[in-house]
Design an enzyme around this catalytic site. Sequence first.
Site, short mmCIF file in Angstrom:
data_model
loop_
_atom_site.label_atom_id
_atom_site.label_comp_id
_atom_site.label_asym_id
_atom_site.label_seq_id
_atom_site.Cartn_x
_atom_site.Cartn_y
_atom_site.Cartn_z
N ASP A 8 -75.96 -66.58 -100.93
CA ASP A 8 -76.96 -65.65 -100.40
C ASP A 8 -78.20 -66.35 -99.83
OD1 ASP A 8 -75.24 -64.40 -102.38
OD2 ASP A 8 -76.50 -62.63 -102.21
N GLU A 39 -77.22 -61.12 -96.50
CA GLU A 39 -77.78 -59.81 -96.81
C GLU A 39 -79.24 -59.86 -97.25
OE1 GLU A 39 -77.01 -57.43 -100.01
OE2 GLU A 39 -77.52 -58.98 -101.45
N ASN A 40 -79.75 -61.04 -97.58
CA ASN A 40 -81.15 -61.18 -97.98
C ASN A 40 -81.96 -62.02 -97.01
OD1 ASN A 40 -79.61 -61.50 -101.07
ND2 ASN A 40 -81.02 -59.82 -100.69
N ASN A 67 -75.02 -55.37 -100.88
CA ASN A 67 -75.64 -54.08 -101.15
C ASN A 67 -76.95 -53.85 -100.41
OD1 ASN A 67 -76.41 -56.19 -103.16
ND2 ASN A 67 -77.89 -54.64 -103.81
N HIS A 68 -77.55 -54.91 -99.84
CA HIS A 68 -78.78 -54.74 -99.06
C HIS A 68 -78.51 -54.66 -97.55
CE1 HIS A 68 -81.36 -55.00 -102.48
NE2 HIS A 68 -80.99 -56.23 -102.79
N HIS A 151 -69.04 -59.35 -103.34
CA HIS A 151 -70.46 -59.25 -103.64
C HIS A 151 -70.63 -58.34 -104.85
CE1 HIS A 151 -74.55 -60.00 -102.18
NE2 HIS A 151 -74.84 -58.79 -102.62
N HIS A 176 -74.11 -62.54 -104.76
CA HIS A 176 -75.02 -61.50 -105.25
C HIS A 176 -75.95 -61.94 -106.38
CE1 HIS A 176 -76.72 -57.60 -106.13
NE2 HIS A 176 -76.27 -57.63 -107.38
#
Length: 259
Positions: A8, A39-40, A67-68, A151, A176
């Site tokens: 990540d 995702e981050n 999830n983001h 994830h 994640h």
Amino acid sequence: MRLLIIGDIVGRSGRRAVKVNVGSLRKEFNLDFVIANGENAAGGKGITEDTARELFSGGVDMLTMGNHVWNKREAFEYIDRETRIVRPANYPPGSPGLGWAVYDMPGHVKVGVINLAGRIFQEPLDCPFRKADEIIARIKDKARIVIVDFHAEATSEKVAMGWYLAGRVSAVVGTHTHVQTADERILPGGTAYITDLGMTGPMDSVIGVKKEAAVGKFITQIPQYFEVATGPFQFNAALIEVSEDTGEAVSIQRIQNYE
């Protein structure tokens, strides 16, 4: 074939870590394909077109999400048209973007990438195990090499997915939790596995956020504003070698670089 899969990417420090490390790692290991979880990447939650382009220009070939994925609303349209990004495939039908994709490599080699999200301590999405079955049935005639980014929060769910897909895909890598695990191995049938790739982002932090805010919340139980930390970075990834003939993983090696 040698693939680098990056944990990540968090904020500005993570994007800088990609710029500093990926080019040299490509030369050192003669890499064929670089995958990263993005995702981050934008401010610690979500992604934007500008941050994605920055990562692509830094040597990343394609991005997985988590999830983001929906945190930056301006990214919805971009995710829907950018084929180098895949988001968790077990989001409901009609969600923007792709849940899996196949990429053409030199020598008529094709690499399939599947993104799935876990359900323990996360959103109640479609079953990732059944979704994996569905996608593998569709992808098996398109690509011999298949990489799965799972994830998920719970280590048990990730380990279960590794065993569930052992011998059916080239690799199952967890993302994640932002903490790299030391359990990399080749499962029966030639599937490379690691529970979590770790984090590429600010080293002096609590999984990417400023440590003072994170510690304060644990001590006081009062909500805090979580701001992405700055400063020196850590670069967490895994190097996986896969047979182009069989699609089976030959080796997996953790990578931990620091600024």
